[in-house]
Design an enzyme around this catalytic site. Structure first.
Site, PDB file in Angstrom:
ATOM      1  N   PHE A 134      50.919 -30.223 -12.959  1.00 36.06           N
ATOM      2  CA  PHE A 134      50.247 -31.109 -12.894  1.00 36.06           C
ATOM      3  C   PHE A 134      50.058 -31.065 -14.711  1.00 36.06           C
ATOM      4  CE2 PHE A 134      45.647 -31.492 -14.880  1.00 36.06           C
ATOM      5  CZ  PHE A 134      45.991 -33.404 -14.733  1.00 36.06           C
ATOM      6  N   ASP A 219      52.814 -23.662 -19.447  1.00 34.25           N
ATOM      7  CA  ASP A 219      51.178 -24.368 -19.095  1.00 34.25           C
ATOM      8  C   ASP A 219      50.451 -23.697 -18.331  1.00 34.25           C
ATOM      9  OD1 ASP A 219      49.586 -25.703 -18.449  1.00 34.25           O
ATOM     10  OD2 ASP A 219      50.017 -27.576 -18.272  1.00 34.25           O
ATOM     11  N   LYS A 248      41.564 -23.847 -19.510  1.00 36.98           N
ATOM     12  CA  LYS A 248      40.212 -23.527 -18.818  1.00 36.98           C
ATOM     13  C   LYS A 248      39.265 -22.486 -18.897  1.00 36.98           C
ATOM     14  CE  LYS A 248      41.536 -26.514 -15.122  1.00 36.98           C
ATOM     15  NZ  LYS A 248      42.740 -27.114 -15.052  1.00 36.98           N
TER      16      LYS A 248
HETATM   17  C1  LIG Z   1      43.591 -28.752 -15.960  1.00 39.01           C
HETATM   18  C2  LIG Z   1      45.142 -28.939 -15.926  1.00 39.01           C
HETATM   19  C3  LIG Z   1      45.226 -29.312 -17.799  1.00 39.01           C
HETATM   20  C4  LIG Z   1      44.428 -30.011 -18.082  1.00 39.01           C
HETATM   21  O1  LIG Z   1      43.554 -29.542 -18.739  1.00 39.01           O
HETATM   22  P1  LIG Z   1      42.286 -30.688 -19.525  1.00 39.01           P
HETATM   23  O2  LIG Z   1      41.620 -29.643 -19.861  1.00 39.01           O
HETATM   24  O3  LIG Z   1      41.820 -31.271 -18.128  1.00 39.01           O
HETATM   25  O4  LIG Z   1      42.950 -31.860 -20.149  1.00 39.01           O
HETATM   26  C5  LIG Z   1      46.696 -28.853 -17.826  1.00 39.01           C
HETATM   27  N1  LIG Z   1      47.257 -28.144 -17.649  1.00 39.01           N
HETATM   28  C6  LIG Z   1      46.825 -27.733 -15.936  1.00 39.01           C
HETATM   29  C7  LIG Z   1      48.436 -26.557 -15.042  1.00 39.01           C
HETATM   30  C8  LIG Z   1      46.151 -27.639 -15.585  1.00 39.01           C
HETATM   31  O5  LIG Z   1      45.185 -27.192 -14.536  1.00 39.01           O
END
Ligand SMILES: *Cc1c(COP(=O)(O)O)cnc(C)c1O
Length: 392
Positions: A134, A219, A248
């Protein structure tokens, strides 16, 4: 306003793109949420992994109050102290890179993908990402997100993305060629179900990237800032990426994202190539500085390690009692409980008893416990899950 009136406002005026639970939250404090009916909820998935040092951490609230009285937003035409200071703090806790600031995880990943294409030679345009990943909801990051259900109705996506199974280095090797600009991978998959790769996986990806002149992007939007027991999850795997993205947990509850790149890669991002109007303003950077200071002053990474281990032990005991638990996966406070049956009814029952957890991929209960969590709070969460599992 009554709870019903608030919900009515949403029904009339807010786009219904979220499945919301019928509760209005009025206050957050530490590991607890309070709803408008006076219920106190133990929050083991605070802010969808945003409030990683708990809700309204006093040091963050104080830093925001102080900064708000001086300067909220200043555009990137000028310098401002908080952004510079935050970039230094992040650099010192990662691989010594330079940061670009934005407002969300998706934006941080967009910046990384763009920089990878800009930095590598012109015939390199491909990105390899992993199934179950994701990476966000913008078109590029949605394309990077190798889960077909997120793509439905949105085709065609951005060209150039190649998907391989997670934690399968042979598949990654087979997909590699000299047109690959970068691999983007979560060191531990979050939304994909708390999937932890083999110890050598990231190292092997690093080797493939080096062999082909491609960049490695980790990421760390979910895993970053300490919840796995290290500042960044890549640090568990004895590897150094070219870029990391985070968001986050970084702002303690305010919107901030960051992409950090090794200096030689960062040098490609010259004026005119990328920007964010709000990115790295004084308010959010002051909040993020306070988050990092709080994590260190309160030894929260150590707490994440210890309480993570404790929770895993407690869950192992639960597994012996309850057939519904298939397996448990976790690093630090990022924990997935693989069930043999759908998780959403369990999530709902836990909430009725005052515990918030999450479910991902249909059958994985997901905990992203706040790093300030105590043993007593873990015990309380385990007791509630125990009673819910007992009910069947
Ligand atoms: C939540 C998340 C995103 C996206 O972040 P947003 O602030 O919602 O755009 C991207 N990568 C990972 C691994 C995430 O958990």
């Amino acid at each position: 306003m009554t709870k019903e009136e608030t919900i009515e406002l949403f029904n009339k005026y807010v786009i219904a793109n979220y499945g919301r639970l019928p509760r209005v939250i009025v206050k957050g404090e530490g590991c607890y949420l309070y709803d408008s009916d006076g219920n106190k909820i133990l929050d083991m998935f605070p802010g969808w992994a945003v409030s990683a040092i708990g809700h309204c951490h006093p040091k963050v609230v104080e830093a925001i109050r102080k900064q708000a009285g001086e300067l909220l937003h200043i555009d990137n035409t000028f310098y401002s102290e908080p952004q510079g200071k935050l970039a230094k703090m992040l650099s010192e806790r990662a691989f010594g890179g330079k940061s670009f600031f934005c407002n969300s995880g998706a934006e941080a990943n967009e910046a990384a993908l763009k920089l990878a294409r800009l930095h590598t030679s012109s015939e390199k345009y491909k990105f390899i990402t992993t199934e179950g990943s994701f990476h966000g909801r913008t078109f590029a990051t949605l394309t990077a997100t190798a889960q077909p259900r997120h793509h439905e109705g949105l085709l065609p996506l951005l060209p150039g993305f190649v998907y391989v199974p997670f934690n399968n280095i042979a598949a990654m090797e087979a997909a590699f060629d000299d047109e690959v600009a970068a691999v983007m991978v979560e060191p531990i998959q979050g939304e994909g179900g708390i999937n932890i790769p083999d110890p050598n996986y990231l190292k092997e990806i690093r080797r493939l990237c080096d062999d082909h002149g491609a960049l490695l992007i980790c990421d760390e939007v979910t895993t970053g800032l300490g919840r796995t027991g290290k500042w960044f999850a890549y640090q568990h795997f004895d590897v150094e990426p070219d870029m990391i993205t985070m968001a986050k947990a970084l702002g303690g509850g305010v919107s901030i994202g960051a992409m950090m790149a090794k200096s030689e890669v960062a040098a490609t991002l010259v004026p005119g190539k990328h920007a964010s109007t709000f990115g790295g303003n004084a308010l959010v950077c002051a909040a993020a500085i306070a988050v990092i200071e709080a994590i260190e002053e309160e030894n929260l990474i150590e707490n994440a390690n210890q309480l993570g281990k404790y929770t895993m032990q407690k869950l192992a005991e639960l597994k012996k009692k309850h057939f519904i638990i298939d397996s448990i996966r976790g690093v630090g406070l990022m924990i997935g409980i693989q069930l043999n049956s759908p998780g959403q009814p369990i999530v709902n029952k836990c909430l009725e008893r005052g515990l918030r957890v999450n479910c991902t991929q249909g059958t994985v209960l997901r905990l992203m416990m706040p790093m300030i969590v105590t043993k007593e709070q873990v015990d309380q969460a385990i007791d509630i899950m125990d009673s819910v599992f007992s009910e069947g």
